[in-house]
Design a protein around this motif. Sequence first.
Motif, PDB file in Angstrom:
ATOM      1  N   GLY A   1       0.673  -1.056  -0.135  1.00 28.56           N
ATOM      2  CA  GLY A   1      -0.060   0.004  -0.064  1.00 28.56           C
ATOM      3  C   GLY A   1       1.061   1.341   0.128  1.00 28.56           C
ATOM      4  O   GLY A   1       1.650   0.946  -0.022  1.00 28.56           O
ATOM      5  N   SER A   2       0.296   2.367   0.242  1.00 24.12           N
ATOM      6  CA  SER A   2       0.684   3.673   0.314  1.00 24.12           C
ATOM      7  C   SER A   2       2.224   3.920   1.459  1.00 24.12           C
ATOM      8  O   SER A   2       1.475   4.139   2.874  1.00 24.12           O
ATOM      9  CB  SER A   2       0.027   4.770   0.162  1.00 24.12           C
ATOM     10  OG  SER A   2      -0.691   4.582  -0.863  1.00 24.12           O
ATOM     11  N   GLU A   3       3.118   3.000   1.346  1.00 24.74           N
ATOM     12  CA  GLU A   3       3.994   3.579   2.482  1.00 24.74           C
ATOM     13  C   GLU A   3       4.692   5.083   2.172  1.00 24.74           C
ATOM     14  O   GLU A   3       6.121   4.343   1.121  1.00 24.74           O
ATOM     15  CB  GLU A   3       5.080   2.151   2.649  1.00 24.74           C
ATOM     16  CG  GLU A   3       5.102   2.015   4.146  1.00 24.74           C
ATOM     17  CD  GLU A   3       6.668   2.652   4.382  1.00 24.74           C
ATOM     18  OE1 GLU A   3       6.328   3.230   5.029  1.00 24.74           O
ATOM     19  OE2 GLU A   3       7.309   2.292   3.144  1.00 24.74           O
TER      20      GLU A   3
ATOM     21  N   TYR B   1      -8.070   8.948  10.106  1.00 23.71           N
ATOM     22  CA  TYR B   1      -7.220   8.055   9.297  1.00 23.71           C
ATOM     23  C   TYR B   1      -5.643   7.489   9.122  1.00 23.71           C
ATOM     24  O   TYR B   1      -5.631   6.515   8.843  1.00 23.71           O
ATOM     25  CB  TYR B   1      -7.204   8.872   7.574  1.00 23.71           C
ATOM     26  CG  TYR B   1      -8.854   8.309   6.939  1.00 23.71           C
ATOM     27  CD1 TYR B   1     -10.759   7.874   8.107  1.00 23.71           C
ATOM     28  CD2 TYR B   1      -9.565   9.695   6.446  1.00 23.71           C
ATOM     29  CE1 TYR B   1     -11.750   8.557   7.866  1.00 23.71           C
ATOM     30  CE2 TYR B   1     -10.756   9.083   5.348  1.00 23.71           C
ATOM     31  CZ  TYR B   1     -11.806   8.745   6.570  1.00 23.71           C
ATOM     32  OH  TYR B   1     -12.911   9.404   6.022  1.00 23.71           O
ATOM     33  N   PHE B   2      -5.313   8.029   9.730  1.00 24.79           N
ATOM     34  CA  PHE B   2      -3.367   8.172   9.691  1.00 24.79           C
ATOM     35  C   PHE B   2      -3.037   7.590  11.649  1.00 24.79           C
ATOM     36  O   PHE B   2      -3.244   8.275  12.059  1.00 24.79           O
ATOM     37  CB  PHE B   2      -2.898   9.015   9.988  1.00 24.79           C
ATOM     38  CG  PHE B   2      -3.807  10.071   7.956  1.00 24.79           C
ATOM     39  CD1 PHE B   2      -4.040   8.797   7.178  1.00 24.79           C
ATOM     40  CD2 PHE B   2      -3.671  11.039   7.611  1.00 24.79           C
ATOM     41  CE1 PHE B   2      -3.903   8.889   5.752  1.00 24.79           C
ATOM     42  CE2 PHE B   2      -4.198  11.558   6.837  1.00 24.79           C
ATOM     43  CZ  PHE B   2      -4.423  10.699   5.320  1.00 24.79           C
ATOM     44  N   ASP B   3      -2.454   6.274  11.166  1.00 23.85           N
ATOM     45  CA  ASP B   3      -1.261   6.470  12.644  1.00 23.85           C
ATOM     46  C   ASP B   3      -0.028   6.498  11.970  1.00 23.85           C
ATOM     47  O   ASP B   3       0.665   6.849  10.439  1.00 23.85           O
ATOM     48  CB  ASP B   3      -1.574   5.444  13.233  1.00 23.85           C
ATOM     49  CG  ASP B   3      -1.637   3.815  12.829  1.00 23.85           C
ATOM     50  OD1 ASP B   3      -0.813   4.047  11.019  1.00 23.85           O
ATOM     51  OD2 ASP B   3      -2.125   2.817  12.720  1.00 23.85           O
TER      52      ASP B   3
ATOM     53  N   ARG C   1       1.721   4.832  11.124  1.00 23.49           N
ATOM     54  CA  ARG C   1       2.437   3.456   9.990  1.00 23.49           C
ATOM     55  C   ARG C   1       1.924   3.449   8.582  1.00 23.49           C
ATOM     56  O   ARG C   1       2.687   3.433   7.729  1.00 23.49           O
ATOM     57  CB  ARG C   1       1.500   1.976  10.323  1.00 23.49           C
ATOM     58  CG  ARG C   1       1.961   1.338  11.868  1.00 23.49           C
ATOM     59  CD  ARG C   1       1.451   0.343  12.569  1.00 23.49           C
ATOM     60  NE  ARG C   1      -0.316   0.834  13.279  1.00 23.49           N
ATOM     61  CZ  ARG C   1      -1.329  -0.207  12.810  1.00 23.49           C
ATOM     62  NH1 ARG C   1      -0.982  -1.425  12.868  1.00 23.49           N
ATOM     63  NH2 ARG C   1      -2.359   0.330  13.501  1.00 23.49           N
ATOM     64  N   ARG C   2       0.819   4.675   8.594  1.00 25.56           N
ATOM     65  CA  ARG C   2       0.206   4.719   7.260  1.00 25.56           C
ATOM     66  C   ARG C   2      -0.579   6.212   7.022  1.00 25.56           C
ATOM     67  O   ARG C   2      -1.201   7.020   8.023  1.00 25.56           O
ATOM     68  CB  ARG C   2      -1.049   3.536   6.799  1.00 25.56           C
ATOM     69  CG  ARG C   2      -0.725   2.228   5.991  1.00 25.56           C
ATOM     70  CD  ARG C   2       0.202   2.757   4.850  1.00 25.56           C
ATOM     71  NE  ARG C   2       0.589   1.506   4.576  1.00 25.56           N
ATOM     72  CZ  ARG C   2       1.722   0.545   4.739  1.00 25.56           C
ATOM     73  NH1 ARG C   2       2.319   1.202   5.746  1.00 25.56           N
ATOM     74  NH2 ARG C   2       2.202  -0.607   5.067  1.00 25.56           N
TER      75      ARG C   2
ATOM     76  N   LYS D   1      -0.731  -1.357  -3.812  1.00 24.82           N
ATOM     77  CA  LYS D   1      -2.285  -1.502  -4.225  1.00 24.82           C
ATOM     78  C   LYS D   1      -2.537  -0.901  -5.134  1.00 24.82           C
ATOM     79  O   LYS D   1      -2.366   1.000  -5.234  1.00 24.82           O
ATOM     80  CB  LYS D   1      -2.895  -0.976  -3.014  1.00 24.82           C
ATOM     81  CG  LYS D   1      -2.342  -1.968  -2.313  1.00 24.82           C
ATOM     82  CD  LYS D   1      -3.068  -2.949  -1.706  1.00 24.82           C
ATOM     83  CE  LYS D   1      -3.022  -3.972  -0.248  1.00 24.82           C
ATOM     84  NZ  LYS D   1      -3.465  -5.402  -0.979  1.00 24.82           N
TER      85      LYS D   1
ATOM     86  N   LEU E   1      -6.974   0.748  -0.293  1.00 25.00           N
ATOM     87  CA  LEU E   1      -5.547   0.734  -0.833  1.00 25.00           C
ATOM     88  C   LEU E   1      -4.551   1.267   0.015  1.00 25.00           C
ATOM     89  O   LEU E   1      -3.522   1.286  -0.393  1.00 25.00           O
ATOM     90  CB  LEU E   1      -5.472   1.922  -1.614  1.00 25.00           C
ATOM     91  CG  LEU E   1      -6.405   2.040  -3.250  1.00 25.00           C
ATOM     92  CD1 LEU E   1      -6.435   3.542  -3.843  1.00 25.00           C
ATOM     93  CD2 LEU E   1      -6.568   1.070  -3.994  1.00 25.00           C
ATOM     94  N   LEU E   2      -4.540   0.976   1.548  1.00 28.20           N
ATOM     95  CA  LEU E   2      -4.413   1.127   2.353  1.00 28.20           C
ATOM     96  C   LEU E   2      -3.427   2.176   2.966  1.00 28.20           C
ATOM     97  O   LEU E   2      -2.064   2.828   3.172  1.00 28.20           O
ATOM     98  CB  LEU E   2      -2.738   0.158   2.394  1.00 28.20           C
ATOM     99  CG  LEU E   2      -3.340  -1.958   2.721  1.00 28.20           C
ATOM    100  CD1 LEU E   2      -2.196  -2.092   2.539  1.00 28.20           C
ATOM    101  CD2 LEU E   2      -4.166  -1.645   3.821  1.00 28.20           C
TER     102      LEU E   2
END
Lengths: 199, 660
Positions: A14-16, A162-164, A166-167, B594, B645-646
């Motif tokens: 995912g979006s990392e 929505y965020f923490d 990790r993402r 994703k 989509l993570l």
Amino acid sequence: MAEAMQTAQALPAGSEGKRSGGWWGMIALIVTEGSLFGYLLFSYFYLASQTEQHWPPEGLPDLLIPGINTLILLSSSIFVWISERCIQSRQMRWSIASMALAVILGVCFVVIQLHEWNDKSYDMAANLYGSLYFTITGFHMLHVIVGLIILLLLLLWLGLGYFDNRRYAAVTIGGLYWHFVDVVWLFVFTSLYLTPYLY
Amino acid sequence: MTHNTPDLSLNRVPEMGSAPIGSAAEIRLAELWETAPGWRGWLSTVDHKTIGLRYLVTAFIFLLMGGVEALIMRLQLAGPEQNLLTPEQYNQLFTMHGITMIFLYSLPILSGFSNYLWPLMLGSRDMAFPRLNALSYWIFLFAGLFLYVSFPLGEAPNAGWFNYVPFAGLEYNTGPNIDVYALGMVLLGISTTVGSINFVVTLFRMRAPGMSISRVPILVWGTLTASVANIFAIPSVSLAFFLLWLDRRIGTHFFDVVNGGKPLLWQHLFWMFGHPWVYAVVLPAMGIVSDALPTFCRRPLVGYSAVALSTMATMLLGFGVWIHHMFATGLPTLALSFFGAASMVISIPSAVAVFAWIATIWLGRPVFNTPFLFFAGFVILFVIGGLSGVMTAAVPLDFQLNETYFIVAHLHYVLLGINVFPVIGGIYYWFPKFFGRMMNETLGKWSFWVMFIGFNLGFFPMHVAGLLGMPRRIYTYAPHMGWNMVNMITSVGSFVFALGILLFLVNVLVSLKRGALTTPNPWDAPTLEWATPSPPPAYNFAVIPIIASRHPLWEDRLDEGGGRSSLEQGYLLMEGRETLGTTSLDADPDIILKMPDDSLAPFFLGLFSALVFAGLLLHWQNFTILMVLACSLSLAAWMWPRKTLLQRVPDACEEGAAHG
């Protein structure tokens, strides 16, 4: 196949952060937007170097208020950065507070800049300098407003949890845009406010 | 293993394996990637193959429209003092012909090839930004319609495609004609910019593992170079057109001579964009030849690294030659000398590529079929167009030739020779991949020879017309000027050329229905796109392959060392739409990306953007503001972080499970 076997390692999904597509896309967007400002300033210096008019028409620009406004804009960038750091250290409340402060500072910049525009004795159709001044600062204002909408969305998403740590790629990417808007102002400020003192 | 709920863990070891056609895994992949049927799927698809074909078809229709405009002009010019067209009609025709061919055909058609082929060549399941890809197409389509909408009303752009001020200013051009051009170009610029960003990020992030930067096909190098250049150059032309629109409708003074504005600013901004653009519309086409010609010479391209580097060098130099369009404007001699010299230097990287192609033919065992003919014909036309280019790079000669038909001849040899011929050859080459059928070979050879003869018959005499002093953009000429014969030959040639295009179209239509069914790799080609079925399934690759060389399908006979690529065994990645992100230079696995589902957001954002510009054109202030708001809402919906989509952490994802 030997190569294939050694890749049996865990990969993020995912979006990392800076591995996400969005980060790369934002960098490319900034390059093209930066070029746009480059061409705007090219037009300014091209026309300024050949003009026979009073440049700027009202004499050398006053630096006090625009200077303070520049500092306000830059400080908002710092708070966006702090907001992101707070997510990393899981201090979500501080992150939200910092982002909110950044938005407020951005709005201050807009208000002061609108006031500056109001104080001019000419508009963009009055003379060549006015055309350049209002087009260039107008383009920047447009970017500030888009940036503020992005910051407001980030604030909303942070508020919705929505965020923490990790993402949170959206904060990294949206923040990068805001930093760009601030850095490009330094170029605009230097060109429009400082260089007239050189000649 | 159950697939009802996709695995949304934040880190995982990508599953390796194989997924032959018909296996459970393959069926699952098809379900994940296929677009829903019906109008909804049609409007929302983000499949790069569909978008690529849409680009190809739309751009080709624009080519036909521009071609018909040219034919009407050739009828008018076939003899002296003809009255088929009024001067104003002629102005609009040559302007729309230029705009159509330069902006609506030549780059979009190459974007079509690259959109379709890149993920297949790179071993990925889609482009980096599939939705952005759809947006890029929709805006291109709407900008094309925007630019054409005033044509039937007789109010089309009429100041030539480079639209010089002050003639394009309000004083001399009071109608909506130039506003249509100015706003349409800013709109089109958005499409080109987002498309270019997509290509650049795709190259840096989406290559199959092992496909290091020195193993990508030359078409990828060409499109990458063009895209990087566009990212830097498009803002220049968008700004120029926007400033012109401000001058015309808001009353600013950028190009207004009376109030200190400078018309030359227009020329600088236009050509600082314009010259890199010339290379943007030829380098990917040269890439088509560099990749496809070796297939028909039965050997790898000679000098891969030299060709890749010369591609980049051409573009780098291309940013420093824009003044050669302005030699006759009275600039200082020093500037003219510098830019004349820089323009001549460009012939060096161009020659590197030409000699590489000649050496590839020379050292190979050429198969003389239709695609080969188009690519070999291209080399000849490139040399002719290149030589006339070197001639006009010489400042004194350019003074003589500027604004004559010699320039028209040069630019058509360059643009048709280096763009249209490789494009038609490329369609013959990849048609079996696109549609699973071969094109007719007999009709193909006929179409090549008719096109090649018609092209040279039509455009070579233009050199002569120019040397005889015939200026470009005149709607007619007097009978005693000595231009009658060359113009008649040119007109005849242009219709022969059009007949060749017609034969090609007939071939396409016939082959779509009756062409012989084909295998995955009918030409026995070396690159990765030929490893997929023809046409490729929605997911492209059942497994993401692992690449060990530049020619994954020729490894057994070339034996270049470095092992064998693994095409059957690879990364499965099927927890939702997924593909592999790799590092920029070495292409080591870096992240599981994703990928988004089909979405209507690109269509609506494209539509609302076009309506913003329509509102500006018609001076509908409130409507424009409303459409800007609609754009913002579409964008916010698009960007909203999604759990699938993570982009945000799913609820079920506990800290411990993250390292499962």
